[in-house]
Design an enzyme around this catalytic site. Structure first.
Site, PDB file in Angstrom:
ATOM      1  N   ASN A   9     -95.516 -49.220  39.593  1.00 16.88           N
ATOM      2  CA  ASN A   9     -94.302 -48.438  40.284  1.00 16.88           C
ATOM      3  C   ASN A   9     -95.281 -47.291  40.945  1.00 16.88           C
ATOM      4  O   ASN A   9     -95.820 -46.256  40.548  1.00 16.88           O
ATOM      5  CB  ASN A   9     -93.447 -47.574  39.213  1.00 16.88           C
ATOM      6  CG  ASN A   9     -92.369 -46.784  40.268  1.00 16.88           C
ATOM      7  OD1 ASN A   9     -92.362 -46.744  41.223  1.00 16.88           O
ATOM      8  ND2 ASN A   9     -91.764 -46.086  39.237  1.00 16.88           N
ATOM      9  N   LYS A  11     -94.271 -45.239  43.226  1.00 14.04           N
ATOM     10  CA  LYS A  11     -93.532 -43.835  43.406  1.00 14.04           C
ATOM     11  C   LYS A  11     -93.696 -43.574  44.991  1.00 14.04           C
ATOM     12  O   LYS A  11     -93.958 -44.452  45.804  1.00 14.04           O
ATOM     13  CB  LYS A  11     -93.812 -42.965  42.476  1.00 14.04           C
ATOM     14  CG  LYS A  11     -93.777 -43.363  41.104  1.00 14.04           C
ATOM     15  CD  LYS A  11     -93.645 -42.280  40.087  1.00 14.04           C
ATOM     16  CE  LYS A  11     -93.626 -42.868  38.742  1.00 14.04           C
ATOM     17  NZ  LYS A  11     -93.317 -41.907  37.939  1.00 14.04           N
ATOM     18  N   HIS A  96     -84.145 -46.521  37.501  1.00 16.08           N
ATOM     19  CA  HIS A  96     -85.445 -45.636  36.993  1.00 16.08           C
ATOM     20  C   HIS A  96     -84.849 -44.219  36.733  1.00 16.08           C
ATOM     21  O   HIS A  96     -84.083 -43.537  37.295  1.00 16.08           O
ATOM     22  CB  HIS A  96     -86.433 -45.280  38.132  1.00 16.08           C
ATOM     23  CG  HIS A  96     -87.864 -45.072  37.646  1.00 16.08           C
ATOM     24  ND1 HIS A  96     -88.024 -43.747  37.518  1.00 16.08           N
ATOM     25  CD2 HIS A  96     -89.007 -45.605  37.079  1.00 16.08           C
ATOM     26  CE1 HIS A  96     -89.104 -43.472  37.121  1.00 16.08           C
ATOM     27  NE2 HIS A  96     -89.682 -44.406  36.618  1.00 16.08           N
ATOM     28  N   GLU A  98     -86.127 -41.287  37.118  1.00 16.86           N
ATOM     29  CA  GLU A  98     -86.328 -40.359  38.416  1.00 16.86           C
ATOM     30  C   GLU A  98     -84.948 -40.519  39.223  1.00 16.86           C
ATOM     31  O   GLU A  98     -84.599 -39.687  39.929  1.00 16.86           O
ATOM     32  CB  GLU A  98     -87.380 -40.721  39.155  1.00 16.86           C
ATOM     33  CG  GLU A  98     -88.843 -40.073  38.187  1.00 16.86           C
ATOM     34  CD  GLU A  98     -90.212 -40.671  38.353  1.00 16.86           C
ATOM     35  OE1 GLU A  98     -90.409 -41.409  39.478  1.00 16.86           O
ATOM     36  OE2 GLU A  98     -90.784 -40.412  37.700  1.00 16.86           O
ATOM     37  N   GLU A 168     -87.878 -46.974  29.127  1.00 18.40           N
ATOM     38  CA  GLU A 168     -88.625 -46.140  29.722  1.00 18.40           C
ATOM     39  C   GLU A 168     -88.129 -44.705  28.867  1.00 18.40           C
ATOM     40  O   GLU A 168     -87.380 -44.345  29.526  1.00 18.40           O
ATOM     41  CB  GLU A 168     -88.910 -45.983  31.218  1.00 18.40           C
ATOM     42  CG  GLU A 168     -89.389 -47.325  31.780  1.00 18.40           C
ATOM     43  CD  GLU A 168     -90.294 -46.952  33.047  1.00 18.40           C
ATOM     44  OE1 GLU A 168     -91.340 -47.014  33.250  1.00 18.40           O
ATOM     45  OE2 GLU A 168     -89.544 -46.198  33.903  1.00 18.40           O
ATOM     46  N   GLY A 174     -94.704 -40.123  33.118  1.00 18.65           N
ATOM     47  CA  GLY A 174     -95.611 -39.117  33.700  1.00 18.65           C
ATOM     48  C   GLY A 174     -95.810 -37.664  33.087  1.00 18.65           C
ATOM     49  O   GLY A 174     -96.594 -36.946  33.697  1.00 18.65           O
ATOM     50  N   SER A 214     -96.496 -43.365  30.838  1.00 19.64           N
ATOM     51  CA  SER A 214     -97.872 -43.141  30.316  1.00 19.64           C
ATOM     52  C   SER A 214     -98.605 -44.216  29.806  1.00 19.64           C
ATOM     53  O   SER A 214     -99.308 -43.998  28.947  1.00 19.64           O
ATOM     54  CB  SER A 214     -97.987 -41.761  29.493  1.00 19.64           C
ATOM     55  OG  SER A 214     -97.239 -40.917  30.327  1.00 19.64           O
TER      56      SER A 214
END
Ligand code: PEP
Length: 253
Positions: A9, A11, A96, A98, A168, A174, A214
């Site tokens: 990904n 991003k 996701h 985010e 996730e 992150g 991570s």
């Protein structure tokens, strides 16, 4: 035997020249040895067409990071599954964390997008996971069950074969904090059991469930060795060809 997936990904990283650089470095590494792993890259929309051309005739699949649930319309700034399909996109990351947190995407909206992706023959990489607060309050299993059930609502058994689930944990994305292989396995085995209850055990045994949060070359192998971890969704470590390739290698055994 489920084939492992390693999906990157990107991003909101990589402009045009950086896209060319990263893909050529990755192809170079894969040209010496490509393991039996499904490799997916999910660049930003601006690099989709270019990435698609650069990975032609390689073993890399093209994914996108999001899409709208509508086919077309007055949705400024959005992109549809129909558009992605026309550029050869085969996977799309949906739900996701985010998107859920910064853009307030709901389970219902994510469910509509999953259905639309399937309609356009794009395989959804359906992300779910708990926040740190939810984990600390003992709510992990309730949260992921709720996300899973709502996200898959109305999706037939046949269509489920096209869905990839990605666990996730939000606290691991992150942050450099990875879930231990045991923590990830515990949730992923729970998710597989829930899929089996929602559908049946045969299909549950076929669905790929990725771990994301991570993942790095140093921890990938231990995570991927777990029985219910079928590969990874990789953020930071996919931005460099070397670390992404090391993670791809860790997925084969
Ligand atoms: C992600 O964005 O899906 C992700 C897992 O990011 P990172 O690997 O950087 O934690």
């Amino acid at each position: 035997m489920r084939k492992k997936i390693v999906a990157g990904n990107w991003k909101m990283y990589k402009d045009k020249s950086e896209t060319i650089e990263l893909i050529s470095q990755l192809k170079e590494k894969l040209s010496s040895y490509t393991p039996e792993v499904e490799i997916i890259i999910c660049p930003p929309y601006t690099s989709i067409e270019l990435a698609g051309e650069l990975i032609k005739n390689s073993k890399i699949f093209l994914g996108a990071q999001n899409m709208h649930s509508e086919i077309e319309g007055a949705f400024t700034g959005e992109v549809s599954g129909k558009m992605l399909k026309s550029f050869g996109v085969e996977y799309v990351i949906l739900g996701h964390s985010e998107r859920r947190s910064y853009f307030k995407e709901t389970d219902e909206f994510i469910n509509q997008k999953i259905k639309r992706a399937i309609e356009f023959d794009i395989k959804p990489i359906f992300c779910l996971g708990e926040t740190l607060e939810e984990r600390e309050n003992g709510k992990t299993f309730d949260v992921v069950e709720n996300q899973l059930t709502k996200g898959l609502s109305g999706i037939s058994r046949i269509d489920l074969e096209k869905v990839v689930v990605a666990y996730e944990p939000v606290w691991a994305i992150g942050t450099g904090k990875t879930a231990t292989p045991e923590q990830a396995q515990e949730v992923q085995s729970f998710l597989r059991t829930k899929i089996s209850e929602l559908y049946d055990s045969e299909i549950a045994s076929k669905v790929r469930i990725l771990y994301g949060g991570s993942v790095k070359p140093e921890n990938a192998k231990d995570l991927f060795k777990q029985p219910d971890i079928d590969g990874g969704l990789i953020g930071g470590a996919c931005l460099k060809a070397d670390s992404f390739y090391q993670i791809i290698l860790a997925a084969q055994f």
